[in-house]
Structures are given as structure tokens and as C-alpha cells.
Design a protein around this motif. Structure first.
Motif, PDB file in Angstrom:
ATOM      1  N   ALA A 122       0.801  -1.254  -0.010  1.00 25.97           N
ATOM      2  CA  ALA A 122       0.042  -0.001  -0.060  1.00 25.97           C
ATOM      3  C   ALA A 122       0.766   1.207   0.057  1.00 25.97           C
ATOM      4  N   LYS A 123       2.012   1.300   0.606  1.00 25.42           N
ATOM      5  CA  LYS A 123       2.777   2.274   0.626  1.00 25.42           C
ATOM      6  C   LYS A 123       3.746   2.537  -0.785  1.00 25.42           C
ATOM      7  N   SER A 174       3.834   8.333  -3.436  1.00 21.73           N
ATOM      8  CA  SER A 174       5.119   8.400  -2.589  1.00 21.73           C
ATOM      9  C   SER A 174       6.192   8.019  -3.427  1.00 21.73           C
ATOM     10  N   LEU A 175       6.334   7.770  -4.617  1.00 20.11           N
ATOM     11  CA  LEU A 175       7.304   7.863  -5.503  1.00 20.11           C
ATOM     12  C   LEU A 175       7.764   9.160  -6.110  1.00 20.11           C
ATOM     13  N   GLU A 226       7.100  11.888  -4.823  1.00 20.03           N
ATOM     14  CA  GLU A 226       7.526  12.790  -3.565  1.00 20.03           C
ATOM     15  C   GLU A 226       9.108  12.347  -3.494  1.00 20.03           C
ATOM     16  N   ASP A 227       9.379  11.183  -3.582  1.00 22.96           N
ATOM     17  CA  ASP A 227      10.863  10.645  -3.580  1.00 22.96           C
ATOM     18  C   ASP A 227      11.556  11.463  -4.864  1.00 22.96           C
ATOM     19  N   LEU A 228      11.028  11.252  -5.956  1.00 18.03           N
ATOM     20  CA  LEU A 228      11.565  11.492  -7.316  1.00 18.03           C
ATOM     21  C   LEU A 228      11.735  13.273  -7.080  1.00 18.03           C
ATOM     22  N   ARG A 229      10.962  14.006  -6.623  1.00 17.24           N
ATOM     23  CA  ARG A 229      10.899  15.242  -6.458  1.00 17.24           C
ATOM     24  C   ARG A 229      12.058  15.783  -5.483  1.00 17.24           C
ATOM     25  N   GLN A 288      -1.444   1.563  -7.769  1.00 19.65           N
ATOM     26  CA  GLN A 288      -0.471   0.679  -7.228  1.00 19.65           C
ATOM     27  C   GLN A 288       0.777   0.094  -8.038  1.00 19.65           C
ATOM     28  N   ILE A 289       2.070   0.467  -7.428  1.00 18.53           N
ATOM     29  CA  ILE A 289       3.095   0.061  -8.498  1.00 18.53           C
ATOM     30  C   ILE A 289       3.083  -1.535  -8.714  1.00 18.53           C
TER      31      ILE A 289
END
Length: 250
Positions: free
Chosen positions: A166-167, A172-173, A175-178, A198-199
Motif C-alpha cells: 500500500a505504501k 510516494s514515489l 515525492e521521492d523523485l521530486r 499501485q506500483i
């Protein structure tokens, strides 16, 4: 109203302790013939089950239960067969009919502790440590307990895996890439419409991509090739290889 087991010598009652031990309580069947079989199996002379009478699960074999649903049920036609009975059924004490004996009995004080309904035996703390009446029954109970523990462990592992998946959402990805400066604010805003994807769904074999998934993958690869490579090669996310991207998403 407290629920007690009606079996002779069994002092199980419905409580947090018995629930933690996996002990369940079951009503006497409504079918008259089967109900009489249950009453006979108890070998309590003169016992007649009431609407509130119950037997606990310790008096049935593991194969007697249906555990496929959320509630543990007995299979149709099941009768109790696991008891720790004395050599002879309990017989009521005979009464004397002479005038002298009747007067002696009437003069004795009434002991209220002895007048307990047969359907509600009083609890006994020692019963928690009682063993089944044979090694085979003990082995069956241990096997049932082990199977329940293994089932709970699998449920726990599945719950952890679901939480982990779920995470792994697009949000969430992004935000990480930014934060890593792999995408700019404009591209992030463009991909925000796919933030709930969902990845892990990309990894399913023979999975047919949805419209949202196709748009996300193509947009990310077209406008953020470095971010696409980072997700695929560094984080090992299940994104299509760039050489097969167009063919897989057609």
C-alpha cells in the motif's frame, strides 16, 4: 448470562481465557434424535438439555469442525465423543422412605452449594491444567493448536505484505523523485492525477494495463527518462523496459 460446558467433570466456561485457548461453545442440536445422542454421550443419568445448555469444543474431534468461515461451526450430524468419564454414570443418591429417616433429613440444614443446576457446573481453576483422556486425543489437540498458530502467522505475514504494498503508490514515489530532483514541479503536477496507482500491479504476469497505467508510464518515460531509469534500475520497480515500452502498452 455465564456459559458453562454441560459435560461431566468439565469446568470450561466462556471467558477471555478460554477464547484465547481457542475453545468454542456449541448449543445442543434442535433435531430431537441428534439431541438425544448428545445427551446419551454425556452419560449423565437423567440429564435433559435445556435451551441454554452448551458443550465446549474439547469434547469433539478436530475433524468435527468446519473452520472455513469466520465462525467455527460443527459439521452436520456431529456427536461429541471426547470425554473423561468415570467407570459408571453418576447415579442419584437413593432416598429413604421411613418416617425416622424423613424426619432426620428434614432436620438437617440445607446446603445451598449442592443445589446447582446440572446444565451449569461451577468453574474449577484446576481444570485449565487437565489433559485429555488419551495420548491420541492430546496429539490431535496439539496438532489443531499448531495449525491455528500457523494460520495466524500466515495472516500476519499477508497483512504486513499488504501494508508494504500500500505504501508503494505513485504518490510516494513522486515525492521521492521530486526530492532527488529527478523530476521538476511541472512533471510532478502532471503525474499527480495518477497518484493512487499501485506500483506492484505492473509486475503481474499477463496483466493488461489500464488507461491510467499506460498514461503514467508513457508520460514518465517521455518527460522524465532519468526518473524512469532510476525507478526501474535502482529501485527495481516492475516497469517495462524502454525498448519494449510502446509494444507492451499498445
Amino acid at each position: 448470562m455465564p456459559v458453562f460446558c454441560a459435560a461431566y467433570g468439565c469446568n470450561n466456561r466462556r471467558s477471555v481465557l478460554t477464547k484465547s485457548r481457542g475453545i468454542t461453545f456449541h448449543k445442543f442440536p434442535s433435531d430431537k434424535g441428534l439431541r438425544r445422542q448428545w445427551e446419551a454421550a454425556l452419560r449423565r443419568e437423567g440429564f435433559v438439555a435445556s435451551e441454554s445448555s452448551k458443550l465446549c469444543s474439547e469434547h469433539f474431534k478436530p475433524g468435527d469442525f468446519d473452520r472455513t468461515g469466520q465462525i467455527v461451526r460443527l459439521r452436520d450430524g456431529t456427536t461429541p465423543s471426547v470425554f473423561n468419564l468415570p467407570c459408571h454414570p453418576q447415579r442419584p443418591v437413593g432416598t429413604r422412605n421411613t418416617n425416622t429417616s424423613r424426619e432426620a433429613e428434614e432436620s438437617q440444614p440445607l446446603d445451598l452449594s449442592l443445589r446447582v443446576p446440572e446444565s451449569e457446573p461451577q468453574p474449577n481453576d484446576d481444570h485449565s491444567y487437565a489433559l485429555p483422556d488419551s495420548p491420541s486425543h492430546l496429539k490431535a489437540r496439539l496438532s489443531e493448536a499448531l495449525a491455528r498458530v500457523q494460520s495466524l502467522e500466515r495472516e500476519k505475514e499477508n497483512a504486513i505484505a499488504r501494508e508494504r504494498r500500500a505504501k508503494k503508490t505513485v504518490k510516494s514515489l513522486l515525492e521521492d523523485l521530486r526530492e532527488k530532483n529527478l523530476i521538476n514541479e511541472e512533471l510532478k503536477e502532471r503525474l499527480d492525477s495518477h497518484s493512487d496507482l499501485q506500483i506492484d500491479l505492473f509486475s503481474k504476469q499477463d496483466h493488461e494495463y489500464t488507461k491510467d497505467q499506460r498514461e503514467f508510464v508513457l508520460t514518465l518515460h517521455l518527460h522524465g527518462p532519468k526518473a524512469y531509469s532510476y525507478l526501474r534500475d535502482s529501485l527495481h520497480l516492475p516497469l517495462p523496459h524502454p525498448h519494449t515500452l510502446q509494444r507492451r502498452l499498445e
